[in-house]
Design an enzyme around this catalytic site. Structure first.
Site, PDB file in Angstrom:
ATOM      1  N   TYR A 156       6.043   7.316   7.159  1.00  0.00           N
ATOM      2  CA  TYR A 156       6.490   6.020   7.020  1.00  0.00           C
ATOM      3  C   TYR A 156       5.525   4.693   6.770  1.00  0.00           C
ATOM      4  O   TYR A 156       5.229   4.901   6.508  1.00  0.00           O
ATOM      5  CB  TYR A 156       6.869   5.289   8.801  1.00  0.00           C
ATOM      6  CG  TYR A 156       5.975   5.009   9.157  1.00  0.00           C
ATOM      7  CD1 TYR A 156       5.277   3.807  10.070  1.00  0.00           C
ATOM      8  CD2 TYR A 156       4.367   6.230   9.891  1.00  0.00           C
ATOM      9  CE1 TYR A 156       4.234   3.620   9.772  1.00  0.00           C
ATOM     10  CE2 TYR A 156       3.440   5.841  10.384  1.00  0.00           C
ATOM     11  CZ  TYR A 156       3.186   4.632  10.413  1.00  0.00           C
ATOM     12  OH  TYR A 156       1.601   4.592  11.213  1.00  0.00           O
ATOM     13  N   TYR A 188      -2.926   7.729   4.342  1.00  0.00           N
ATOM     14  CA  TYR A 188      -3.204   6.288   5.477  1.00  0.00           C
ATOM     15  C   TYR A 188      -3.372   5.615   4.299  1.00  0.00           C
ATOM     16  O   TYR A 188      -4.071   5.739   3.697  1.00  0.00           O
ATOM     17  CB  TYR A 188      -3.841   5.831   6.741  1.00  0.00           C
ATOM     18  CG  TYR A 188      -4.280   4.724   7.080  1.00  0.00           C
ATOM     19  CD1 TYR A 188      -2.857   4.155   8.283  1.00  0.00           C
ATOM     20  CD2 TYR A 188      -4.481   3.525   6.551  1.00  0.00           C
ATOM     21  CE1 TYR A 188      -2.457   3.411   8.861  1.00  0.00           C
ATOM     22  CE2 TYR A 188      -4.309   1.880   7.581  1.00  0.00           C
ATOM     23  CZ  TYR A 188      -3.676   2.033   8.896  1.00  0.00           C
ATOM     24  OH  TYR A 188      -3.343   1.169   8.752  1.00  0.00           O
ATOM     25  N   PHE A 236       0.794  -3.981   7.946  1.00  0.00           N
ATOM     26  CA  PHE A 236       1.314  -3.107   6.796  1.00  0.00           C
ATOM     27  C   PHE A 236       0.859  -1.850   6.800  1.00  0.00           C
ATOM     28  O   PHE A 236      -1.081  -1.631   6.563  1.00  0.00           O
ATOM     29  CB  PHE A 236       1.152  -3.783   4.989  1.00  0.00           C
ATOM     30  CG  PHE A 236       1.123  -2.958   4.161  1.00  0.00           C
ATOM     31  CD1 PHE A 236       1.835  -3.406   3.451  1.00  0.00           C
ATOM     32  CD2 PHE A 236       0.297  -1.528   3.912  1.00  0.00           C
ATOM     33  CE1 PHE A 236       2.240  -2.514   2.503  1.00  0.00           C
ATOM     34  CE2 PHE A 236       0.525  -0.882   2.737  1.00  0.00           C
ATOM     35  CZ  PHE A 236       1.446  -1.040   2.054  1.00  0.00           C
ATOM     36  N   GLU A 237       1.577  -0.694   6.898  1.00  0.00           N
ATOM     37  CA  GLU A 237       0.898   0.779   6.687  1.00  0.00           C
ATOM     38  C   GLU A 237       2.199   1.570   6.796  1.00  0.00           C
ATOM     39  O   GLU A 237       3.025   1.709   6.715  1.00  0.00           O
ATOM     40  CB  GLU A 237      -0.100   1.053   8.400  1.00  0.00           C
ATOM     41  CG  GLU A 237       0.776   1.172   9.363  1.00  0.00           C
ATOM     42  CD  GLU A 237       0.323   1.632  10.874  1.00  0.00           C
ATOM     43  OE1 GLU A 237      -1.569   1.709  10.583  1.00  0.00           O
ATOM     44  OE2 GLU A 237       0.923   1.591  11.151  1.00  0.00           O
ATOM     45  N   ILE A 238       0.911   2.872   5.614  1.00  0.00           N
ATOM     46  CA  ILE A 238       2.200   3.581   5.138  1.00  0.00           C
ATOM     47  C   ILE A 238       1.264   5.333   5.251  1.00  0.00           C
ATOM     48  O   ILE A 238      -0.305   5.240   4.808  1.00  0.00           O
ATOM     49  CB  ILE A 238       2.074   3.570   3.773  1.00  0.00           C
ATOM     50  CG1 ILE A 238       2.880   2.121   3.055  1.00  0.00           C
ATOM     51  CG2 ILE A 238       3.208   5.004   2.820  1.00  0.00           C
ATOM     52  CD1 ILE A 238       3.220   2.333   1.381  1.00  0.00           C
TER      53      ILE A 238
END
Length: 351
Positions: A163, A191, A248-250
């Site tokens: 996500y 991460y 903000f994180e993927i």
């Protein structure tokens, strides 16, 4: 930095062999997928309220213009209340991929019944007196607990592995001519972040003691290549307060769904710090990624220009800034501000 092989135009026969990669891909009249760029099993994710509709539209438009119009990843929107028809209509019309709207289960959002509300209310009042940001907000605490331990359990996210968290009123300042999801999948990254900073000590006064208690009880969960030196100057005796700014994180939800993280979150939750203090999901996620995933599986996306007021990550390398046609001012880049932890991260990465 992203290798040049991840940049380029639309490919022929170029779908990635990743489970779920074809989900939501447009098809031709004969039913075969239209050749798009490689895609991963991933979604864009936003937690928002109906009152956030203008900010949500702004963020979706920015993400679509700079990235998703090329890839058409789905969007998932979550809210503790049912979304209004206006919200659904306004964001759906600008999203290039499938759009899903979900209500958060009450048991995942609201303060649990076992919390001593008298004590929690007293602590909130103290933080208000001390002018701690969001110090008096119960809804903010609900959000932090939900983002820490529950969002990845929502039914709408069960078919996805990766996500990208997007918040209302954020800006993406550069064209993204590569797919961060595919990059993470192919390079075993767990991460991804763009901004790292210090947490407010007052909001997490007992968090580190809870973390160290858990680590003592469960040393088997700690990665061999852990990033404790990012979290601590003295081998874990105290917390540096450094964390990845999680608006903000993927990330790979396999981490949050793992046995290690499940046990970790349940232990933290049992201590009550989300409500008796104001533990945020940013330090919780950051500590877990550093300890359970390890430093080689955390990635700094320096190419992605990102702004969440008041901080901006703007690519400092001129070639990246030009290639991304960035609108941000490199002079306002937060990377090496005095409140940033990026120098510490660079050190443990040998930069």
């Amino acid at each position: 930095m992203i290798p040049s092989s991840y940049y380029g135009g639309f490919g022929e026969e170029s779908e990635a062999d990743i489970p779920g990669a074809h989900e939501g891909v447009p098809v031709q009249a004969n039913g075969s997928p239209i050749a798009l760029r490689r895609r991963a099993n991933a979604t864009l994710l936003m937690l928002a309220r109906n009152s956030d509709v203008d900010g949500a539209v702004h963020s979706v438009r920015s993400m679509e213009d700079r990235f998703n119009r090329k890839y058409r990843y789905p969007w998932v929107f979550l809210n503790e209340q049912p979304f209004s028809d206006e919200f659904k209509r306004r964001v759906s019309i600008i999203a290039s991929g499938p759009v899903h709207f979900g209500k958060i289960p009450d048991e995942h959002w609201y303060q649990p019944s076992w919390i001593n509300e008298t004590k929690a209310q007293e602590e909130r009042a103290k933080m208000v007196e001390e002018n701690v940001i969001y110090g008096g907000s119960l809804s903010y605490r609900n959000m932090c607990r939900f983002n820490s331990g529950f969002f990845f359990r929502h039914p709408l996210l069960q078919d996805f592995r990766y996500y990208w968290r997007v918040e209302p009123n954020v800006h993406f300042h550069c064209d993204m001519n590569f797919d961060p999801f595919v990059f993470m999948h192919e390079n075993n990254k767990t991460y991804g972040f763009t901004i790292t900073m210090y947490e407010f000590q007052r909001t997490i006064e007992s968090l580190w003691s809870a973390v160290t208690d858990f680590v003592i009880q469960h040393p088997e969960y700690i990665a061999k290549n852990h990033a404790m030196t990012f979290l601590s100057d003295n081998n874990g005796d105290t917390y540096s307060l450094c964390h990845f700014w999680s608006n903000f994180e993927i990330a790979d939800m396999d981490l949050w769904r793992s046995e290690a993280y499940t046990a970790f979150f349940d232990y933290l939750d049992s201590r009550g710090g989300f409500y008796y203090e104001r533990w945020g999901d940013a330090p919780v996620h950051s500590i877990a990624a550093a300890l359970f995933a390890g430093k080689d599986r955390i990635h700094f996306f320096r190419e992605i220009g990102y702004e969440h007021n008041p901080y901006t990550h703007c690519p400092a390398e001129e070639d990246l800034w030009i290639r991304g046609r960035c609108t941000c001012d490199p002079a306002r880049n937060f990377d090496y501000d005095g409140y940033s932890c990026l120098r510490r991260w660079d050190q443990i990465q040998g930069r």
